[in-house]
Design a protein around this motif. Structure first.
Motif, short mmCIF file in Angstrom:
data_model
loop_
_atom_site.label_atom_id
_atom_site.label_comp_id
_atom_site.label_asym_id
_atom_site.label_seq_id
_atom_site.Cartn_x
_atom_site.Cartn_y
_atom_site.Cartn_z
N SER A 75 0.84 -1.19 0.00
CA SER A 75 0.00 0.00 0.00
C SER A 75 0.87 1.24 0.00
N TRP A 78 4.39 3.61 -5.31
CA TRP A 78 4.29 4.02 -6.70
C TRP A 78 5.14 3.06 -7.55
N SER A 99 0.60 5.82 -10.15
CA SER A 99 0.26 6.10 -8.75
C SER A 99 -0.41 4.88 -8.13
N PRO A 100 -0.54 4.84 -6.80
CA PRO A 100 -1.24 3.72 -6.15
C PRO A 100 -2.68 3.58 -6.61
N GLU A 101 -3.31 4.67 -7.07
CA GLU A 101 -4.70 4.60 -7.56
C GLU A 101 -4.78 4.14 -9.01
N GLY A 102 -3.63 3.96 -9.69
CA GLY A 102 -3.61 3.50 -11.07
C GLY A 102 -3.49 4.60 -12.10
N LYS A 103 -3.35 5.86 -11.69
CA LYS A 103 -3.20 6.96 -12.65
C LYS A 103 -1.79 6.95 -13.22
N SER A 334 -13.57 -7.68 -4.58
CA SER A 334 -13.56 -6.88 -3.35
C SER A 334 -14.17 -7.64 -2.17
N THR A 390 -13.92 -1.66 -12.72
CA THR A 390 -12.63 -1.87 -12.07
C THR A 390 -12.38 -3.37 -11.97
#
Length: 484
Positions: A75, A78, A99-103, A334, A390
Motif C-alpha cells: 500500500s 508508486w 500512482s497507487p490509484e492506477g493513474k 472486493s 474496475t
C-alpha cells in the motif's frame, strides 16, 4: 557430430587426428551407429536387476490444497517503468509513473546527443526518477528490461565502463531522495508502454524549446460510425414528414413531382398505430421508429447495457454443458471471492453461476469429455470482462452477464434459454422506457385476459421445446456434414 564417427569414417584428416586414428587402429575398433532403445526394454532391464534396498519415491505434493500463492500488495507504493530507444532516426528515453490509484504519468524525452544503448537506459531511468522526485513520491518500485542497468544500480554487478560510472553515481544520489526504493528486472513484453514512449521520442522531429502537451489515449470498444445519428435541426424526429403523410396525406413543402412519387413509395413500408410509427421489415416484423434521444438511449443499452453481449453472440456460439469452475481469479474481488461455479442445463442452455472464496474438489464433479465446458468458461469470462469497470467489481456484474446470456438466441436451439424455461421472451428494460409493440398491446389488456394469454403460452411450452429439439438435431447434422 560423434567424434569417434568422425575419426573412423573421414578419409582425410589433419596430423593430430590422423595420429589418434593410428593409435586406435591397433585395438580393432569398429564404429556402430547407436540405435534407439525402446522404453519397454529399459523397463525389463530394471525389473531383472532390481536393487534389494530400493526405497520408492514419494510423489506426494506438500500443501496440495494450496492452489496459488499471492504476493502481498504494498500500500502506498508508486511504480515506474523505463526504457530507451537508439535507432537511425535518433535517440529517445521513455518512462511512465503509476500512482497507487492506477493513474499514469507518461514521460518522453528526445536525446539530441550520441549515446549507446546502455547510456540511453541510464538516461531513461534518471529522467523517470527526477520526475518522481518532483512529484514528492515516497515509496517507489522501479522496473526496467535492461539487466545491466538494474544489476549495476543494485550493486550486484560492477561498473567497469568509464562512461557509465557518472550515470551510476548520479542515479544512486537520486535514489537517496526517496523514503524507500526498489529496483526489479522484467521482460520486454511487460514494458511495452515505456518502450513506445521512447520510440516515439526517438522518431519524432521536435524543435528545441518546443513543448508538446501530454498524449491522451482513449479506449473504444466499437467502431466510430456505430453510434452515428444525424442531429435534428428543427427539434422534430426524422420520420415527421412520413407520419404526417400517412395521417393527413400532406407532402413536405417544396416537394417536386418526383419527390412526391418517391415519398408515396416510401410510405408504403411504414405502419402507424395511434401516434407510434413502425416500419415493416423484410420478414414482416414491425420496427418502431425512434427519435434522436430514444435512439441514443437504445444504442447505449444495446452496446453497453445488460444486452451488450447480443452484438457478439456469434463469438459465443460454443455452448456450455453441465458444471465447471472458473478460477482462481487474480486479483480477487472486493468481497474476497476468487472462483466462479458455472452450471448449465444440457437442453435449454440455462446458465447458473455463483462466486465463491474457496472451493474443494468434493463440491465440483467434473464429467468426462468436458472440453465444451472449458470453452464456455472462456465465454463467461469475456462477457464479464466487457462489463467490469474496475478489476475488483466483477462479482457485482456476474448476474447482469448471466441475464444477457439467457436472453440471447442460442445457435444450436434457435431460441433463447429464457423462452425454453418460462415459455415467453424476457422484457428488456428498454422496452418499458420506450414501449415496444408487445408492451403496448399487453398494457391495454385486463388482468383476466393477460392471465389467459399467459396460461396459453405455458401450454405451448412443450411445443416450443419440441421445435428446439428438432432445430438442435438439424444443427448437429449440418455441422457433421460440414466437417465430413
Amino acid at each position: 557430430m560423434d567424434p569417434l564417427k568422425y575419426i573412423f569414417e573421414k578419409p582425410y584428416m589433419s596430423s593430430r587426428i590422423a595420429r589418434w586414428q593410428v593409435l586406435l587402429a591397433e585395438y580393432d575398433i569398429i564404429y556402430m551407429t547407436r540405435k534407439s532403445v525402446k522404453g519397454s526394454k529399459i523397463a525389463d532391464h530394471l525389473a531383472n536387476n532390481a536393487i534389494e534396498d530400493y526405497e520408492p519415491l514419494n510423489f506426494d505434493f506438500l500443501d496440495e490444497d494450496v492452489l496459488v500463492m499471492e504476493k502481498e500488495e504494498k500500500s502506498g507504493w508508486w511504480a515506474m517503468y523505463f526504457d530507451s530507444a537508439v535507432n537511425v532516426s535518433g535517440n529517445g528515453a521513455g518512462a511512465v509513473i503509476i500512482s497507487p490509484e492506477g493513474k499514469q504519468y507518461p514521460i518522453s524525452v528526445k536525446l539530441h546527443f550520441s549515446c549507446t544503448n546502455n547510456t540511453a537506459e541510464y538516461e531513461a531511468c534518471i529522467h523517470g526518477l527526477e520526475a518522481a522526485s518532483k512529484m514528492k513520491v515516497g515509496k517507489l518500485e522501479v522496473y526496467g528490461d535492461s539487466m545491466l542497468t538494474i544489476c549495476q544500480v543494485k550493486g550486484e554487478w560492477q561498473t567497469r565502463d568509464e562512461k557509465l560510472r557518472p550515470y551510476q553515481e548520479y542515479l544512486s544520489k537520486l535514489a537517496e531522495s526517496f523514503d524507500e526504493i526498489e529496483f526489479a528486472h522484467l521482460g520486454r513484453d511487460k514494458n511495452q508502454f515505456a518502450n513506445a514512449l521512447a520510440t516515439l521520442a526517438s522518431m519524432a522531429i521536435i524543435d528545441c524549446g518546443a513543448k508538446i502537451q501530454p498524449v491522451s489515449i482513449k479506449i473504444r470498444n466499437s467502431p466510430s460510425h456505430c453510434c452515428l445519428i444525424e442531429e435534428e435541426t428543427d427539434n422534430d424526429p426524422w420520420y415527421t414528414d412520413i407520419k404526417r403523410f400517412i395521417q393527413h396525406q400532406e407532402y413536405p413543402s417544396g416537394a417536386s413531382k418526383i419527390d412526391k412519387r418517391t415519398f408515396r413509395r416510401m410510405a408504403m413500408k411504414y405502419y402507424i398505430d395511434g401516434e407510434i410509427l413502425y416500419k415493416r421489415s423484410f420478414d414482416g416484423t414491425l420496427l418502431r421508429c425512434l427519435g434522436d434521444l430514444e435512439a441514443n438511449k437504445a444504442l447505449q443499452e444495446v452496446h453497453g447495457g445488460i444486452c451488450a453481449t447480443h452484438a457478439n453472440r456469434h463469438m459465443m456460439a460454443r455452448q456450455l454443458q453441465r458444471a465447471d469452475v472458473i478460477g482462481p481469479i487474480n486479483p480477487k474481488a472486493s468481497n474476497g471471492h476468487r472462483f466462479i461455479l458455472v452450471a448449465i442445463d444440457y437442453f435449454t442452455k440455462w446458465v447458473e453461476a455463483c462466486s465463491y472464496a474457496h472451493l474443494t474438489q468434493k463440491v465440483v464433479k467434473r464429467p468426462k469429455m468436458n472440453g465444451a465446458v472449458e470453452a464456455a468458461n472462456k465465454n463467461i469470462k469475456k462477457i464479464v470482462q466487457k462489463m467490469v469497470i474496475t478489476y475488483k467489481d466483477w462479482h457485482d456484474w456476474l448476474s447482469y452477464a448471466l441475464h444477457a446470456y439467457r436472453i440471447a438466441v442460442r445457435t444450436s436451439t434457435g431460441a433463447t434459454p429464457y423462452s425454453l424455461v418460462y415459455g415467453m421472451e424476457a422484457v428488456v428494460p428498454l422496452e418499458v422506457e420506450i414501449p415496444s409493440l408487445r408492451v403496448l398491446m399487453e398494457s391495454g389488456l385486463e388482468e383476466t385476459e393477460w392471465v389467459k394469454i399467459r396460461y396459453e403460452q405455458l401450454n405451448m411450452i412443450s411445443e416450443r421445446r419440441l421445435a428446439a429439439i428438432c432445430h438442435h438435431q438439424l444443427y448437429q447434422r449440418r455441422v457433421a456434414k460440414a466437417y465430413e
